[in-house]
Design a protein around this motif. Structure first.
Motif, PDB file in Angstrom:
ATOM      1  N   SER A 188       9.395   8.398  -4.441  1.00  0.00           N
ATOM      2  CA  SER A 188       8.596   9.452  -3.798  1.00  0.00           C
ATOM      3  C   SER A 188       7.557   8.830  -2.868  1.00  0.00           C
ATOM      4  O   SER A 188       7.412   9.251  -1.718  1.00  0.00           O
ATOM      5  CB  SER A 188       7.901  10.334  -4.841  1.00  0.00           C
ATOM      6  N   ASP A 189       6.857   7.825  -3.368  1.00  0.00           N
ATOM      7  CA  ASP A 189       5.808   7.187  -2.568  1.00  0.00           C
ATOM      8  C   ASP A 189       6.388   6.544  -1.309  1.00  0.00           C
ATOM      9  O   ASP A 189       5.951   6.808  -0.187  1.00  0.00           O
ATOM     10  CB  ASP A 189       5.086   6.131  -3.438  1.00  0.00           C
ATOM     11  N   ALA A 190       7.403   5.710  -1.485  1.00  0.00           N
ATOM     12  CA  ALA A 190       7.960   4.975  -0.345  1.00  0.00           C
ATOM     13  C   ALA A 190       8.639   5.921   0.651  1.00  0.00           C
ATOM     14  O   ALA A 190       8.477   5.770   1.869  1.00  0.00           O
ATOM     15  CB  ALA A 190       8.952   3.927  -0.838  1.00  0.00           C
ATOM     16  N   TYR A 191       9.360   6.899   0.151  1.00  0.00           N
ATOM     17  CA  TYR A 191      10.063   7.810   1.063  1.00  0.00           C
ATOM     18  C   TYR A 191       9.094   8.712   1.827  1.00  0.00           C
ATOM     19  O   TYR A 191       9.383   9.125   2.943  1.00  0.00           O
ATOM     20  CB  TYR A 191      11.082   8.660   0.299  1.00  0.00           C
ATOM     21  N   ALA A 192       7.947   9.041   1.221  1.00  0.00           N
ATOM     22  CA  ALA A 192       6.954   9.844   1.961  1.00  0.00           C
ATOM     23  C   ALA A 192       6.511   9.079   3.200  1.00  0.00           C
ATOM     24  O   ALA A 192       6.441   9.636   4.301  1.00  0.00           O
ATOM     25  CB  ALA A 192       5.762  10.182   1.067  1.00  0.00           C
ATOM     26  N   THR A 193       6.246   7.796   3.042  1.00  0.00           N
ATOM     27  CA  THR A 193       5.837   6.977   4.185  1.00  0.00           C
ATOM     28  C   THR A 193       6.998   6.827   5.166  1.00  0.00           C
ATOM     29  O   THR A 193       6.822   6.953   6.384  1.00  0.00           O
ATOM     30  CB  THR A 193       5.362   5.590   3.696  1.00  0.00           C
ATOM     31  N   ALA A 194       8.198   6.556   4.645  1.00  0.00           N
ATOM     32  CA  ALA A 194       9.378   6.362   5.509  1.00  0.00           C
ATOM     33  C   ALA A 194       9.648   7.603   6.360  1.00  0.00           C
ATOM     34  O   ALA A 194       9.820   7.504   7.576  1.00  0.00           O
ATOM     35  CB  ALA A 194      10.595   6.035   4.651  1.00  0.00           C
TER      36      ALA A 194
ATOM     37  N   GLY B 290       0.787  -1.239   0.000  1.00  0.00           N
ATOM     38  CA  GLY B 290       0.000   0.000   0.000  1.00  0.00           C
ATOM     39  C   GLY B 290       0.815   1.284   0.000  1.00  0.00           C
ATOM     40  O   GLY B 290       0.346   2.314  -0.453  1.00  0.00           O
ATOM     41  N   ALA B 291       2.038   1.229   0.506  1.00  0.00           N
ATOM     42  CA  ALA B 291       2.840   2.460   0.608  1.00  0.00           C
ATOM     43  C   ALA B 291       3.799   2.642  -0.560  1.00  0.00           C
ATOM     44  O   ALA B 291       4.569   3.599  -0.581  1.00  0.00           O
ATOM     45  CB  ALA B 291       3.622   2.449   1.923  1.00  0.00           C
ATOM     46  N   ILE B 292       3.757   1.738  -1.544  1.00  0.00           N
ATOM     47  CA  ILE B 292       4.712   1.838  -2.660  1.00  0.00           C
ATOM     48  C   ILE B 292       4.085   1.506  -4.024  1.00  0.00           C
ATOM     49  O   ILE B 292       4.549   2.004  -5.055  1.00  0.00           O
ATOM     50  CB  ILE B 292       5.959   0.942  -2.380  1.00  0.00           C
TER      51      ILE B 292
ATOM     52  N   THR C 144       2.359  12.220  -1.311  1.00  0.00           N
ATOM     53  CA  THR C 144       2.088  12.746   0.027  1.00  0.00           C
ATOM     54  C   THR C 144       1.551  11.636   0.923  1.00  0.00           C
ATOM     55  O   THR C 144       0.698  10.863   0.517  1.00  0.00           O
ATOM     56  CB  THR C 144       1.052  13.890  -0.038  1.00  0.00           C
ATOM     57  N   SER C 145       2.102  11.551   2.121  1.00  0.00           N
ATOM     58  CA  SER C 145       1.549  10.684   3.155  1.00  0.00           C
ATOM     59  C   SER C 145       1.024  11.579   4.265  1.00  0.00           C
ATOM     60  O   SER C 145       1.766  12.417   4.781  1.00  0.00           O
ATOM     61  CB  SER C 145       2.636   9.765   3.744  1.00  0.00           C
ATOM     62  N   GLY C 146      -0.242  11.427   4.608  1.00  0.00           N
ATOM     63  CA  GLY C 146      -0.814  12.293   5.636  1.00  0.00           C
ATOM     64  C   GLY C 146      -1.630  11.503   6.639  1.00  0.00           C
ATOM     65  O   GLY C 146      -2.038  10.372   6.367  1.00  0.00           O
TER      66      GLY C 146
HETATM   67 MG    MG Z   1       3.678   6.087   0.366  1.00  0.00          MG
END
Ligand code: MG
Ligand code: ADP
Length: 334
Positions: A277-283, A166-168, A234-236
């Motif tokens: 971008s996706d994975a690092y936003a969550t990380a 889900g985060a990538i 963006t992860s919020g």
């Molecule tokens: Mg993500």
């Protein structure tokens, strides 16, 4: 007169070269996927369909809820031996494990073992007992994923493990969507999946602009102008959450504690690679400010907009010329 006619012909020529601005959306990946592009209006739905078909293909491999998908089979049988998956799923899981290691475990796809404890969709959500979280925490760690590169096999070294992408996977879907768009001959456009996006080219010669939501107000926080191939994620904590006794429980879990990360309100990452971008936003969201500062020193391929719970903002200095802040906010330039 001749001049005017020439100008008119030139204008018509330019407009027809550039084509129309088309925007087509569809429900996919549990969110809204939007394809925006400059091109022939008549071919627009066919062009967009190529993107949706590609994303559908990815979803059918990587959704844990689709019977027979790579993730469905892996989560069912991975505890009893190697499960052969598609090369794409294999590579994304391998990449995820590497990001897990380099983020000190802040990003970890095996956090999915806890999914059922944090079911926000339930009307009667109740935080799980500490003992239930503690019981599952020993199976949350990507180092217990065993890789068999020759046959693209994956196995779980501990029983009860689960993987969720889900985060990538949204980042990967956006990356593939842009490739599909380019294959259709499009040179200017955006593929967006629920907040993750990548752009190519420009909007009739001007940069594409994306808006960032304020994490605590129903308003825009900033507008950012984007260059060719920029990928934003963006992860919020403000989209999927429940309040319970004054505590905000949301969907980004700190794999080290098993509880929702209690640091930022939102993290936006811009790079040229939608998967990163996706994975690092969550990380970064899980890492918190101090560790994020250290991480950013080692990663100058990304720019960030971080908002903490007190709505203080931390923004990469490199974005200064590209960002317009629309709200009176306190900013520290990183
Ligand atoms: Mg993500
Ligand atoms: P969104 O899906 O809102 O864009 P993210 O990209 O941050 O947000 O992904 C969150 C999803 O990833 C969660 O719904 C969950 O499935 C999974 N997840 C939650 N915490 C983590 C984590 N620390 N590492 C990896 N995956 C996570």
């Amino acid at each position: 007169m001749v001049k005017q006619t020439l100008l008119l012909i030139l204008t018509i020529f330019l407009v027809s070269c550039d084509g129309n601005l088309n925007r087509i959306g569809r429900q996919q990946l549990g969110t809204l996927v939007n394809v925006t592009f400059i091109g022939d209006a008549e071919a627009a739905s066919r062009t967009a369909r190529a993107v949706f078909d590609e994303i559908e293909r990815i979803e059918s491999l990587m959704s844990p809820h689709r019977p027979g998908s790579d993730l469905d089979r892996l989560n069912r049988d991975g505890g009893s031996g190697a499960v052969v998956v598609s090369a794409e799923t294999y590579d994304l899981i391998k990449k995820s494990a590497a990001i897990s290691a380099e983020s000190g475990g802040c990003f970890d796809i095996t956090v999915a073992a806890l999914d059922h404890l944090w079911d926000y969709r339930s009307k009667r959500f109740y935080p799980p007992p500490r003992s239930a979280v503690a019981l599952l925490l020993p199976v949350v760690n990507s180092k217990y994923i065993t890789f068999y590169p020759d046959r693209k096999g994956i196995a779980y070294a501990r029983n009860g493990m689960k993987i969720g992408l889900g985060a990538i996977a949204k980042g990967y879907a956006v990356e593939r969507g842009i490739i599909a768009l380019k294959e259709k001959g499009v040179r200017h456009g955006i593929v967006e999946a629920g907040g993750d996006l990548q752009v190519i080219g420009s909007k009739f010669g001007r940069p594409w602009i994306t808006g960032l939501r304020h994490p605590r107000k129903d308003a825009l926080l900033a507008a950012i102008s984007l260059d060719d191939m920029d990928a934003v994620a963006t992860s919020g904590d403000y989209e999927r959450f429940v309040m319970h006794n004054g505590v905000r429980y949301h969907h980004i879990i700190d794999p080290r504690t098993g509880y929702p990360a209690n640091t930022f309100a939102s993290v936006t990452v811009i790079s040229k690679n939608p998967v990163l971008s996706d994975a690092y936003a969550t990380a970064l969201f899980v890492m918190g400010l101090d560790a994020a500062r250290e991480f950013l020193k080692r990663h100058d391929e990304i720019d960030v907009i971080l908002a903490d719970k007190n709505v203080n903002f931390y923004v990469s200095r490199r974005l200064k010329d590209r960002i317009s802040l629309l709200d009176q906010v306190k900013v520290e330039w990183l």
